[in-house]
Each structure stands twice: as structure tokens, then as C-alpha cells.
Design a protein around this motif. Structure first.
Motif, mmCIF file in Angstrom:
data_model
loop_
_atom_site.group_PDB
_atom_site.id
_atom_site.type_symbol
_atom_site.label_atom_id
_atom_site.label_comp_id
_atom_site.label_asym_id
_atom_site.label_seq_id
_atom_site.Cartn_x
_atom_site.Cartn_y
_atom_site.Cartn_z
ATOM 1 N N SER A 49 0.827 -1.209 0.000
ATOM 2 C CA SER A 49 0.000 0.000 0.000
ATOM 3 C C SER A 49 0.861 1.259 0.000
ATOM 4 O O SER A 49 0.571 2.221 -0.721
ATOM 5 C CB SER A 49 -0.922 -0.010 1.217
ATOM 6 N N ASP A 50 1.928 1.250 0.819
ATOM 7 C CA ASP A 50 2.849 2.383 0.845
ATOM 8 C C ASP A 50 3.541 2.545 -0.505
ATOM 9 O O ASP A 50 3.734 3.663 -0.992
ATOM 10 C CB ASP A 50 3.909 2.205 1.933
ATOM 11 N N GLY A 51 3.912 1.430 -1.109
ATOM 12 C CA GLY A 51 4.552 1.472 -2.424
ATOM 13 C C GLY A 51 3.618 2.021 -3.493
ATOM 14 O O GLY A 51 4.026 2.792 -4.354
ATOM 15 N N SER A 52 2.348 1.632 -3.407
ATOM 16 C CA SER A 52 1.356 2.134 -4.366
ATOM 17 C C SER A 52 1.148 3.633 -4.206
ATOM 18 O O SER A 52 1.004 4.363 -5.190
ATOM 19 C CB SER A 52 0.030 1.407 -4.185
ATOM 20 N N LYS A 53 1.131 4.084 -2.951
ATOM 21 C CA LYS A 53 0.959 5.522 -2.687
ATOM 22 C C LYS A 53 2.128 6.319 -3.258
ATOM 23 O O LYS A 53 1.936 7.359 -3.893
ATOM 24 C CB LYS A 53 0.840 5.764 -1.182
ATOM 25 N N LEU A 54 3.336 5.818 -3.058
ATOM 26 C CA LEU A 54 4.515 6.483 -3.603
ATOM 27 C C LEU A 54 4.486 6.477 -5.131
ATOM 28 O O LEU A 54 4.796 7.482 -5.773
ATOM 29 C CB LEU A 54 5.787 5.820 -3.087
#
Length: 77
Positions: A49-54
Motif C-alpha cells: 500500500s505504501d509502495g502504491s501511494k509512492l
């Protein structure tokens, strides 16, 4: 002929650059650092999820750069 006390540069160009690039971080959710002509985006990625946000923020920055014809120098990072 060289005129005495002729200005060698202008403060107008850097000011216009800052005005031109002021909206680069609009809608960006991650941390972004701007200094002069450098822009860095960063965050801690603990999961997908953090990777997708970035990635979404990176996509926004790429879209901005294409729209304003102000391309990022990928060789610097």
C-alpha cells in the motif's frame, strides 16, 4: 565597450522559476523537498500500500512534468 557597474545577472529568472514550479507538489501525499532546482520525493515503504501511494505520487509528478514541459533529470538519482 564595457560599461561600468553593469549587472552580470538577474534575480528575475530564479524568481520566475520558483513561481513556475510552485505547484509541483499539489496533490502529492508523500514527503517532498524542494531546494532551488532540486525536487526530491520520499517516504518509508513498509508494505504494498505504501509502495502504491509512492507510485501514484511519482505518476502525478511525471504528469506535471509533461504538462509543463519541465522534465526531471533521472540521471541525478
Amino acid at each position: 565597450m564595457i560599461l561600468p557597474n553593469t549587472a552580470q545577472g538577474s534575480v528575475l529568472s530564479p524568481v520566475l522559476f520558483l513561481i513556475y514550479t510552485n505547484d509541483v507538489d499539489t496533490g502529492v501525499m508523500n514527503w517532498i523537498l524542494k531546494f532551488a532546482d532540486d525536487t526530491k520525493i520520499y517516504d518509508i515503504v513498509n508494505n504494498a500500500s505504501d509502495g502504491s501511494k509512492l507510485q501514484r505520487d511519482l505518476d502525478k509528478l511525471i504528469k506535471w512534468s509533461l504538462e509543463w514541459q519541465m522534465h526531471f533529470n533521472y540521471k541525478k538519482f
